[in-house]
Motif scaffolding. Structure first.
Motif, PDB file in Angstrom:
ATOM      1  N   ASP A   6       5.416  -8.071  -8.898  1.00 29.43           N
ATOM      2  CA  ASP A   6       6.328  -7.669  -7.829  1.00 29.43           C
ATOM      3  C   ASP A   6       5.841  -8.162  -6.474  1.00 29.43           C
ATOM      4  O   ASP A   6       6.642  -8.532  -5.621  1.00 29.43           O
ATOM      5  CB  ASP A   6       6.448  -6.138  -7.771  1.00 29.43           C
ATOM      6  CG  ASP A   6       7.147  -5.553  -8.979  1.00 29.43           C
ATOM      7  OD1 ASP A   6       8.047  -6.219  -9.519  1.00 29.43           O
ATOM      8  OD2 ASP A   6       6.782  -4.438  -9.388  1.00 29.43           O
ATOM      9  N   TYR A   7       4.511  -8.161  -6.288  1.00 31.43           N
ATOM     10  CA  TYR A   7       3.997  -8.474  -4.958  1.00 31.43           C
ATOM     11  C   TYR A   7       2.653  -9.178  -5.024  1.00 31.43           C
ATOM     12  O   TYR A   7       1.940  -9.124  -6.037  1.00 31.43           O
ATOM     13  CB  TYR A   7       3.879  -7.212  -4.110  1.00 31.43           C
ATOM     14  CG  TYR A   7       2.895  -6.167  -4.575  1.00 31.43           C
ATOM     15  CD1 TYR A   7       1.631  -6.081  -4.005  1.00 31.43           C
ATOM     16  CD2 TYR A   7       3.225  -5.249  -5.567  1.00 31.43           C
ATOM     17  CE1 TYR A   7       0.719  -5.112  -4.399  1.00 31.43           C
ATOM     18  CE2 TYR A   7       2.327  -4.274  -5.970  1.00 31.43           C
ATOM     19  CZ  TYR A   7       1.083  -4.208  -5.384  1.00 31.43           C
ATOM     20  OH  TYR A   7       0.184  -3.247  -5.795  1.00 31.43           O
ATOM     21  N   THR A  53       7.782  -9.313  -2.779  1.00 35.11           N
ATOM     22  CA  THR A  53       7.102  -8.594  -1.703  1.00 35.11           C
ATOM     23  C   THR A  53       5.765  -9.247  -1.387  1.00 35.11           C
ATOM     24  O   THR A  53       5.035  -9.664  -2.286  1.00 35.11           O
ATOM     25  CB  THR A  53       6.876  -7.118  -2.089  1.00 35.11           C
ATOM     26  OG1 THR A  53       8.150  -6.504  -2.357  1.00 35.11           O
ATOM     27  CG2 THR A  53       6.178  -6.358  -0.980  1.00 35.11           C
ATOM     28  N   ASP A  55       2.306  -8.318   0.664  1.00 31.14           N
ATOM     29  CA  ASP A  55       1.465  -7.375   1.388  1.00 31.14           C
ATOM     30  C   ASP A  55       0.407  -8.169   2.153  1.00 31.14           C
ATOM     31  O   ASP A  55      -0.476  -8.789   1.542  1.00 31.14           O
ATOM     32  CB  ASP A  55       0.779  -6.409   0.414  1.00 31.14           C
ATOM     33  CG  ASP A  55       1.695  -5.290  -0.044  1.00 31.14           C
ATOM     34  OD1 ASP A  55       2.842  -5.232   0.434  1.00 31.14           O
ATOM     35  OD2 ASP A  55       1.256  -4.485  -0.884  1.00 31.14           O
ATOM     36  N   LYS A 218       0.966  -6.876  -9.553  1.00 25.87           N
ATOM     37  CA  LYS A 218       0.376  -7.509  -8.379  1.00 25.87           C
ATOM     38  C   LYS A 218      -0.638  -8.571  -8.768  1.00 25.87           C
ATOM     39  O   LYS A 218      -1.188  -8.583  -9.870  1.00 25.87           O
ATOM     40  CB  LYS A 218      -0.316  -6.473  -7.494  1.00 25.87           C
ATOM     41  CG  LYS A 218      -1.580  -5.867  -8.107  1.00 25.87           C
ATOM     42  CD  LYS A 218      -2.252  -4.921  -7.129  1.00 25.87           C
ATOM     43  CE  LYS A 218      -3.503  -4.282  -7.731  1.00 25.87           C
ATOM     44  NZ  LYS A 218      -4.179  -3.376  -6.784  1.00 25.87           N
TER      45      LYS A 218
END
Length: 304
Positions: A6-7, A53, A55, A218
């Motif tokens: 996802d990220y 996404t 971060d 992740k």
């Protein structure tokens, strides 16, 4: 099986202008900042892979001279962008917020009264996410003063302890959790901890079947494009699974080194009396590795 996380946990720079006692980056080898051209290459890889996404952590992101434009480019590409800063440059953070879209979320770390006093005008005006690292001697008065400052959201982070000295300032995970359940959640305080303890199955049901989120939801990327299971493994050559700028993403994602993180056969923590033992996945493998030399070792913050 997923074809991408996802990220990404991304360090645009490893440089920092602080030396916090709880920091896990102090032993990182020096790496040049990622340039805007390489950053655009990474964004293209993320787009093709379906990663939604970014971060942005570090290192202190605001020390990167191109950070405003890079963050804007990521949002223009359609990414959700989360930025974590130590708050040392509130003017630049205000510029980032002003140039951002509804896809941008800015967080600042506040762990002492001096930092809070300096950031109070910024917090009141921009209402960022505020985060504090939980520790054994944390003062309730500081928590209450941070809430009074008016952040958009406030979180307590479960403290990392990647060296033996850090264990003196943390508490077992079940004690951290019981403290939150004892009234802090009711005060509007959220919590941040690795799903290697309690998997966030509301956001990602497949985490119920894996050891921790690394390699499932992740991956971590350093400024030179090197990819690791998560940022806690940065700088360890045996966990460098490729380079997002030069290697096919599929080869990184299918690296055999991610197999451990993607499987779970029950919590092996020796503290079977723990109230959450049956729900816990055993804690953070990076901590187990650094303290006991094995990914499958016990979680050092939770054992005597």
């Amino acid at each position: 099986m997923r074809t991408a996380p996802d990220y990404l946990q991304f360090y645009p720079t490893t440089r920092c202008n602080r030396s916090c006692s709880f920091c896990f980056n102090n032993t990182l080898p020096p790496v040049d900042d990622m340039g805007p051209g390489d950053f655009r290459t990474m964004l293209d890889v993320m787009d093709r892979a379906g990663i939604t996404t970014l971060d942005v952590i570090g290192g202190e992101p605001t020390l990167h001279k191109e950070i405003v434009g890079m963050l804007f480019a990521a949002q223009q590409q359609g990414l959700q962008v989360n930025v974590s800063s130590n708050g040392s440059d509130p003017e630049l953070l205000a510029e980032i917020i002003a140039s951002g879209t509804d896809r941008l979320r800015v967080g600042v770390s506040v762990n002492d009264g001096e930092t809070l006093d300096r950031l109070k005008p910024f917090i009141a005006r921009h209402r960022p996410v505020v985060k504090s690292v939980h520790h054994r001697g944390m003062e309730q008065a500081l928590i209450e003063e941070i809430i009074t400052a008016g952040p958009g959201q406030y979180y307590l982070l479960y403290r990392d302890a990647l060296d033996p000295g850090g264990l003196n300032d943390t508490v077992p995970f079940d004690r951290f959790l019981s403290g939150l359940n004892g009234g802090l959640h009711a005060a509007g305080i959220g919590s941040v901890y690795c799903s290697g303890f309690l998997p966030d199955t509301d956001s990602a049901p497949e985490l119920a079947q894996v050891r921790c989120p690394a390699g499932t939801t992740k991956l971590g990327v350093m400024p030179d494009g090197s990819v690791y299971p998560c940022n806690l493994f940065f700088g360890r050559p045996e966990f460098r699974f490729g380079n997002i700028l030069t290697d096919p993403f599929e080869s990184i994602w299918n690296h055999e080194g991610l197999a451990f993180f993607r499987s779970f056969s029950g919590n092996r923590c020796p503290r079977i009396s723990c109230a959450i033992h049956d729900q816990c996945h055993g804690g953070c493998p990076a901590h187990s590795l650094l303290h006991f030399g094995s990914l499958d070792g016990p979680e050092p913050r939770c054992i005597p």
